[in-house]
Design a protein around this motif. Structure first.
Motif, short mmCIF file in Angstrom:
data_model
loop_
_atom_site.label_atom_id
_atom_site.label_comp_id
_atom_site.label_asym_id
_atom_site.label_seq_id
_atom_site.Cartn_x
_atom_site.Cartn_y
_atom_site.Cartn_z
N LYS A 29 1.72 -9.10 -20.77
CA LYS A 29 3.09 -8.71 -21.07
C LYS A 29 3.35 -7.25 -20.74
N LEU A 30 2.35 -6.42 -21.00
CA LEU A 30 2.51 -4.99 -20.75
C LEU A 30 2.67 -4.73 -19.26
N GLY A 31 1.86 -5.39 -18.44
CA GLY A 31 1.98 -5.22 -17.00
C GLY A 31 3.35 -5.63 -16.50
N ALA A 32 3.90 -6.72 -17.04
CA ALA A 32 5.24 -7.17 -16.64
C ALA A 32 6.30 -6.15 -17.05
N MET A 33 6.12 -5.54 -18.23
CA MET A 33 7.09 -4.55 -18.71
C MET A 33 7.10 -3.28 -17.86
N MET A 34 5.97 -2.96 -17.23
CA MET A 34 5.86 -1.70 -16.49
C MET A 34 6.65 -1.71 -15.19
N GLY A 35 7.01 -2.88 -14.69
CA GLY A 35 7.83 -2.96 -13.49
C GLY A 35 7.03 -2.83 -12.21
N ALA A 36 7.78 -2.76 -11.10
CA ALA A 36 7.16 -2.76 -9.77
C ALA A 36 6.36 -1.49 -9.53
N SER A 37 5.21 -1.64 -8.89
CA SER A 37 4.37 -0.50 -8.53
C SER A 37 3.63 -0.85 -7.25
N SER A 38 3.50 0.13 -6.38
CA SER A 38 2.89 -0.12 -5.08
C SER A 38 1.79 0.88 -4.78
N GLY A 39 0.92 0.49 -3.87
CA GLY A 39 -0.02 1.39 -3.24
C GLY A 39 0.27 1.40 -1.75
N TYR A 40 -0.44 2.26 -1.01
CA TYR A 40 -0.20 2.37 0.43
C TYR A 40 -1.52 2.56 1.17
N VAL A 41 -1.62 1.88 2.30
CA VAL A 41 -2.73 2.11 3.23
C VAL A 41 -2.20 2.97 4.37
N LEU A 42 -2.92 4.05 4.67
CA LEU A 42 -2.56 4.93 5.79
C LEU A 42 -3.58 4.73 6.90
N LYS A 43 -3.05 4.45 8.12
CA LYS A 43 -3.91 4.25 9.28
C LYS A 43 -3.37 5.06 10.45
N ALA A 44 -4.28 5.55 11.27
CA ALA A 44 -3.91 6.22 12.52
C ALA A 44 -5.09 6.12 13.48
N GLU A 45 -4.78 6.08 14.74
CA GLU A 45 -5.83 5.91 15.74
C GLU A 45 -6.85 7.04 15.67
N GLY A 46 -8.12 6.66 15.58
CA GLY A 46 -9.19 7.64 15.56
C GLY A 46 -9.36 8.36 14.24
N GLN A 47 -8.63 7.94 13.19
CA GLN A 47 -8.70 8.60 11.90
C GLN A 47 -9.26 7.65 10.83
N PRO A 48 -9.86 8.18 9.78
CA PRO A 48 -10.33 7.30 8.69
C PRO A 48 -9.15 6.62 8.01
N THR A 49 -9.36 5.38 7.59
CA THR A 49 -8.32 4.65 6.89
C THR A 49 -8.34 5.01 5.41
#
Length: 280
Positions: free
Chosen positions: A152-172
């Motif tokens: 229930k607590l997770g539902a109350m907290m609302g939307a939350s996102s993470g992000y993956v950053l990628k670029a050629e020749g760079q660490p992900t």
């Protein structure tokens, strides 16, 4: 012979340039979950909480937040920022000071749930929603929808996102955000195979529901599970500690847990506020 020497020198120069570009990728922990990230030639500010110590309400009714001072002037934090990336709009990631101090022309990239708050209510004119993924310069940013807690607590907290950053020749780089370790975040790691994962390891709680539903972000035990479940080549940068009163896991608690768990501390990086981590 001369051609061979010249070719060797050119190759060495190319390698040096490539290494210099890659080693210039770095993460500066400003405070809490606020990160200034230099990646693939761009500078982004993640989850800006820029207010003075003690200027915001307590989450537990104990201490005003944030509990610590900024490690640098706000002008220095904002200097050279190309865009802002927001995981979600809770006050410990997007505070009134950020709304006031960041230029309204600054580009923002947000999850769908936060567009109205950032673009309409707070008048940031260059706000873009990341539904799935987007190209920003040479960077691919992939949004990972997660869960800000469980039950229930997770539902109350609302939307939350993470992000993956990628670029050629760079660490992900995978920024988990305020997301727990579950099927969604595990799938992201399997799919994108990040070299680095930023984990919000503060173990934040919100009584009374946390008594049954647990913390709303990873605590020290859950951080250990994340490390155990990932490739041995993955490195972790633990943040979101020692700044907000509802975060129960401190840096010292996390280090203690990691030592007793037998974690290779070269894999688990626990930066102090103001510290810079270079991505190799």
């Amino acid at each position: 012979m001369k051609k061979t020497i010249i070719a060797s020198l050119l190759l060495a120069c190319i390698c040096c340039v490539a290494f210099a570009q890659q080693s210039d990728n770095r993460i500066h922990l400003v405070r809490n979950a606020t990160l200034k990230i230099h990646y693939a030639g761009q500078t982004l500010l993640l989850d800006p909480m820029l207010g003075e110590k003690g200027t915001e309400m307590s989450a537990l009714g104990v201490n005003l937040n944030p509990r610590v001072y900024l490690t640098m002037p706000v002008g220095e934090v904002l200097d050279g920022v190309d865009f802002v990336l927001l995981t979600h709009a809770h006050i410990d990631h997007y505070d009134p000071a950020a709304k006031r101090l960041i230029s309204k022309d600054t580009p923002w990239y947000v999850q769908p749930a936060d567009y109205d708050s950032v673009a309409v209510k707070d008048h940031f004119r260059n706000t873009t929603v990341i539904k799935e993924s987007i190209q920003v310069g040479g960077i691919t940013i992939v949004r990972i929808a997660g869960n800000h807690g469980r039950g229930k607590l997770g539902a109350m907290m609302g939307a939350s996102s993470g992000y993956v950053l990628k670029a050629e020749g760079q660490p992900t780089l995978y920024i988990m955000g305020d997301c727990v370790w579950n099927e969604a975040t595990q799938k992201a790691v399997k799919e994108h195979r990040p070299d680095y994962i930023v984990v919000n390891s503060g173990g934040a709680i919100l009584p009374p529901l946390s008594k049954t539903d647990g913390p709303i972000i990873p605590n020290e035990a859950e951080t250990m599970r994340i490390i155990d479940d990932c490739s041995e080549n993955t490195r972790f940068i633990a943040v979101h500690m020692d700044a907000i009163d509802h975060c129960q896991t401190t840096r010292e608690i996390l280090r203690n847990e990691a030592r007793h768990h037998g974690v290779n501390m070269e894999r688990l990086i626990i930066p102090e506020d103001g510290e810079t981590v270079f991505l190799q």
